[in-house]
Enzyme design. Structure first.
Site, short mmCIF file in Angstrom:
data_model
loop_
_atom_site.label_atom_id
_atom_site.label_comp_id
_atom_site.label_asym_id
_atom_site.label_seq_id
_atom_site.Cartn_x
_atom_site.Cartn_y
_atom_site.Cartn_z
N ASN A 43 3.98 5.43 -2.68
CA ASN A 43 3.86 5.55 -1.25
C ASN A 43 2.15 5.54 -1.15
OD1 ASN A 43 4.66 8.11 -2.18
ND2 ASN A 43 4.94 8.62 0.20
N ILE A 44 1.84 4.81 -0.22
CA ILE A 44 0.22 5.15 0.24
C ILE A 44 0.20 5.18 1.61
CG2 ILE A 44 -1.96 3.81 -0.06
CD1 ILE A 44 -0.99 2.31 -2.17
N GLU A 45 -0.05 6.54 2.16
CA GLU A 45 0.01 6.75 3.79
C GLU A 45 -1.60 6.65 4.30
OE1 GLU A 45 1.88 10.84 3.92
OE2 GLU A 45 3.62 9.82 3.35
N CYS A 54 5.37 1.87 1.86
CA CYS A 54 6.39 2.35 0.70
C CYS A 54 6.22 2.06 -0.70
CB CYS A 54 7.73 1.84 1.28
SG CYS A 54 8.23 2.47 2.80
N GLU A 56 8.16 1.29 -2.84
CA GLU A 56 9.07 -0.07 -3.21
C GLU A 56 8.17 -1.27 -3.21
OE1 GLU A 56 10.05 2.28 -1.63
OE2 GLU A 56 12.27 2.68 -1.56
N CYS A 87 14.23 2.74 2.24
CA CYS A 87 14.38 2.43 3.84
C CYS A 87 14.89 1.03 4.04
CB CYS A 87 12.97 2.78 4.40
SG CYS A 87 11.97 1.56 4.17
N CYS A 90 12.31 -1.62 3.14
CA CYS A 90 12.30 -2.09 1.91
C CYS A 90 13.51 -2.87 1.57
CB CYS A 90 11.99 -1.06 0.78
SG CYS A 90 10.49 -0.13 1.27
N1 THU Z 1 8.90 6.15 1.72
C1 THU Z 1 8.94 5.24 0.83
O1 THU Z 1 7.89 5.10 -0.14
N2 THU Z 1 10.13 4.59 0.44
C2 THU Z 1 11.02 4.61 1.04
O2 THU Z 1 12.18 3.82 1.02
C3 THU Z 1 11.34 5.60 2.20
C4 THU Z 1 9.98 6.10 2.59
C5 THU Z 1 7.55 6.96 2.11
C6 THU Z 1 7.01 6.35 3.17
C7 THU Z 1 6.24 7.71 3.66
O3 THU Z 1 4.84 7.73 3.05
C8 THU Z 1 7.22 8.81 3.14
O4 THU Z 1 8.01 8.34 2.12
C9 THU Z 1 7.72 9.62 4.04
O5 THU Z 1 8.63 8.74 5.01
#
Ligand code: THU
Length: 135
Positions: A43-45, A54, A56, A87, A90
């Protein structure tokens, strides 16, 4: 034959490279193409929260950009005592990629896991079949 141990190791390694300064919830993913390649993502925020990527979908993007659109397996690695599945967004992206391959969800900090597949994660999925036209 799927090397699940290697795929788990790749997902955990990807998770270590997450950029998650806001949630501090790191996620790693490793997707195996049908021809045996492994593509990782984390994940890259972003300070603009809605732009967070996300793990995935980062892994899928890497695979597609390397010419792979058919997959054999996916591992998603999170952390904490409760194992988490992909999620909804994804799940919809995974439905796009045939066939409806197995998905394993693990956490770095407990033995809890989920063994499922794309069809089970997204029942009654909306896919390109609904858009096909005879004319
Ligand atoms: N996140 C994912 O990378 N994949 C998912 O299927 C659910 C959520 C990440 C997004 C965000 O950076 C962090 O988890 C919290 O929601």
């Amino acid at each position: 034959m799927i090397d699940w141990d290697a795929l788990e190791a790749a997902a955990l390694d990807a998770r270590d490279r997450a950029y998650a300064p806001y949630s501090r919830y790191r996620v790693g993913a490793a997707i195996l193409s049908e021809d045996g390649r492994v593509y990782a993502g984390a994940n890259i925020e972003n300070a603009s929260y809605g732009l967070c990527l996300c793990a995935e979908r980062v892994a899928v993007a890497a695979a597609v950009m390397d010419g792979r659109t058919r997959f054999a397996a996916l591992v998603v690695a999170t952390e904490g005592p409760r194992v988490a599945a992909p999620c909804g967004a994804c799940r919809q992206v995974l439905v796009e990629l045939p066939p409806r391959f197995p998905v394993r969800c693990i956490t770095a900090t407990s033995d809890e896991r989920i063994e499922t597949d794309v069809a089970s994660l997204q029942p009654h999925a909306f896919d390109g079949g609904f858009l096909a036209s005879d004319d």
